[in-house]
Design an enzyme around this catalytic site. Sequence first.
Site, short mmCIF file in Angstrom:
data_model
loop_
_atom_site.label_atom_id
_atom_site.label_comp_id
_atom_site.label_asym_id
_atom_site.label_seq_id
_atom_site.Cartn_x
_atom_site.Cartn_y
_atom_site.Cartn_z
N GLU A 91 -9.44 3.45 -19.64
CA GLU A 91 -8.06 3.30 -19.18
C GLU A 91 -7.88 2.14 -18.20
O GLU A 91 -8.83 1.73 -17.53
CB GLU A 91 -7.60 4.59 -18.52
N CYS A 369 -7.44 8.41 -10.64
CA CYS A 369 -8.57 7.76 -11.28
C CYS A 369 -9.10 8.58 -12.46
O CYS A 369 -9.50 9.72 -12.31
CB CYS A 369 -9.67 7.57 -10.25
#
Length: 394
Positions: A91, A369
Amino acid sequence: MSEKKQSFFDPVALEAFRKEHKIEPYRIKQITDAIFKQSIIDFQEITTISKELRDLFDAHFEIISLTEIKRVEDDETSKFLFETHDGEVVESVLMYHFHQKREDMTFNNAFQVEDANDEGQELNRMTLCISSQVGCAVGCIFCVTGKMGLKKNLHWTEILGQVLYINNFIKTKLGKKEDGTLHKVRNIVFMGMGEPLMNYPNVKETVGYLTDTKFLGLSRKRVTISTSGLLKPLRQFIDDNLPVAFAFSLHAPNQPLREQLIPVMAHVNPLDKLMALLDEYTDKTGNKIFFEYVMIKDKNDGKEVAHELGKLLQHRNAHLNMIPYNQNPAIDLEESTPERIKKFRDIVESYKVKVTVRENRGRKAKSACGQLGWEKVTENLKDNNVKKPIKKPL
Ligand code: SF4
């Protein structure tokens, strides 16, 4: 079946291809300029070369070694989930900043609270958070990526691909600025999935493309490598003196507390030895270090800890970034209250340490995260359709 394409950024393959097809070197430069200066990621859009050459390169090479499979956006962030050729997910998060208070932008104030997205304000700049690994072996207890374990190191073409793809996305979304130049990512931080220094050779190669003026040409203060602290690769990083800003994920001012928050890696990378290396870095380069500190309720946000942190950082070339913990249902931790964060900041500042309380962007876009990647992996695990994570090294 079509042959697997090679990366345009594989210098050996590219040079062999160029010679085989008797292509002049300046043609390679034209393509490279189109990619980095015009944010083009499709050979067919490069108008400075002939149709014949476009078709030739298109048939043999790829510019982006990833495929976008999901995007989540809100008014402050765009979060991208990519799939690698070997089926892993990774990502990147693009953050929009709408309000400029000062001319002198640095990594630090790219995240300042004052830079909030007030409605109607003009877009000022963009920061891109990129991943260097799929999953992470460090296993910070507050991080969803840490729960995945390490699955693989990203090749540098996969790291660079995140940047090039998203610059192209920005071009499509925003076009040109008033001065006629393209909107582009202005700051890049290695703070996505993974520990950059555990994949140092690929991170180093990527940094070359990000900072070299022949390519993206970002200055030292626009590219930041962040590490949780690994002695051996940190030694190498200091010796190499890469042209980047440097952030250190501290999270605790003493060894026992660090071992609670970063159990595996803190144990084998003692804080006193790390601090000695960090001092060597600041002495050698004259650059300050940005110390990252995730504020977790009742874990590392007490008054005594704040005093200890103030003492640790005073007299050092340091800037403390306090980051309110971004809560996640997969993890049983809470963010510190605003009152505790303020008190903590006041105590640390009383030691003459520069402190910023960083805005926690992208809650709606799930930019904690590793969160998007984690969701995708858990989805796949249900389908028994994903490789088991590699076990964390001891
Ligand atoms: S916070 Fe960073 S270093 Fe820690 S587990 Fe997550 S990705 Fe790894």
